[in-house]
Design a protein around this motif. Structure first.
Motif, PDB file in Angstrom:
ATOM      1  N   ASP A 273       0.804  -1.218   0.000  1.00  0.00           N
ATOM      2  CA  ASP A 273       0.000   0.000   0.000  1.00  0.00           C
ATOM      3  C   ASP A 273       0.844   1.279   0.000  1.00  0.00           C
ATOM      4  O   ASP A 273       0.297   2.381  -0.040  1.00  0.00           O
ATOM      5  CB  ASP A 273      -0.926   0.029   1.221  1.00  0.00           C
TER       6      ASP A 273
ATOM      7  N   LYS B 265       0.491   4.270  -2.513  1.00  0.00           N
ATOM      8  CA  LYS B 265      -0.565   5.275  -2.363  1.00  0.00           C
ATOM      9  C   LYS B 265      -0.002   6.563  -1.761  1.00  0.00           C
ATOM     10  O   LYS B 265      -0.493   7.658  -2.044  1.00  0.00           O
ATOM     11  CB  LYS B 265      -1.685   4.725  -1.476  1.00  0.00           C
TER      12      LYS B 265
ATOM     13  N   ASP C  63       2.542   8.209  -4.403  1.00  0.00           N
ATOM     14  CA  ASP C  63       1.870   8.791  -5.566  1.00  0.00           C
ATOM     15  C   ASP C  63       1.589  10.278  -5.406  1.00  0.00           C
ATOM     16  O   ASP C  63       1.523  11.010  -6.397  1.00  0.00           O
ATOM     17  CB  ASP C  63       0.556   8.048  -5.862  1.00  0.00           C
TER      18      ASP C  63
END
Length: 221
Positions: A100, A103, A106
């Motif tokens: 994860d 995320k 980004d």
């Protein structure tokens, strides 16, 4: 003489899937990925954030992603956030699955980890900087421990004195406000430290060692 014969192999980074960057037009996001503990320089980061907030009007948010152990240090860190009035610009997420982490990368504009020496404990070559660089994200790391090996000062980010909040805040401005670090330069630095590049380096050193050994070896008659 021994030092001249030594070869340092810094950590290599695996390539990451290309994911679309999602920059926030209204706020700059600073990312820390590691455990909350003294040698990661969390208190030093918070002091720099307080200084950055005092000297810059640029909206920003500091994201701490990583395990939060129950400790006196954790309590002190959280109290510092309150005492410094940073509650609205600091978030602690706790342990996050590696799958994860993209995320957070980004939307990150800067990776910041100020590793310091803590007694016999010290911070080595952090892959967090290279993982961010591979996505075009500049890094700010410490001049002590392994920071200077992981960050190419002025190219992939900046190396700073982790105990100097004013210096750290200045470099934050250079990255977030003045955009002095090129995303493409960050990506190139990370690719130069890829696993593939490290394999070639290992192979070259082994070949040179074998050649040297063979040339100096004289079998007894």
């Amino acid at each position: 003489d021994a030092q001249k014969r030594m070869t340092v192999f810094p950590l290599g980074i695996e390539d990451v899937p290309e994911t679309p960057r999602k920059p926030d037009p209204h706020c700059k996001h600073v990312l820390f990925v590691s455990e909350i503990k003294p040698r990661k320089g969390v208190r030093e980061i918070l002091k720099a954030c307080a200084e950055f907030r005092r000297t810059s009007s640029l909206p920003f948010h500091m994201h701490f992603v990583g395990n939060i152990p129950q400790s006196l240090y954790t309590d002190e860190v959280k109290q510092f956030v309150i005492d410094s009035g940073l509650q609205s610009v600091v978030t602690f997420y706790g342990a996050t699955p590696r799958s994860d982490l993209h995320k957070f990368y980004d939307f990150a504009d800067l990776c910041l980890v100020l590793g310091i020496s803590d007694g016999h404990h010290f911070e080595g070559h952090s892959l967090v900087f290279l993982e961010g660089n591979l996505r075009g994200i500049p890094a700010i790391g410490p001049t002590e421990s392994g920071g200077e090996e992981a960050v190419l000062d002025g190219v992939s980010g900046y190396c700073v004195d982790p105990h100097n909040p004013a210096e750290v805040a200045e470099r934050m401005r250079w990255v977030l406000e003045e955009k002095r670090i090129s995303p493409e330069a960050c990506k190139k630095w990370a690719r130069d430290h890829s696993v593939e590049a490290q394999v070639k380096c290992y192979a070259r050193v082994y070949e040179e060692t074998l050649v040297t050994h063979r040339s100096s070896y004289s079998p007894s008659e």
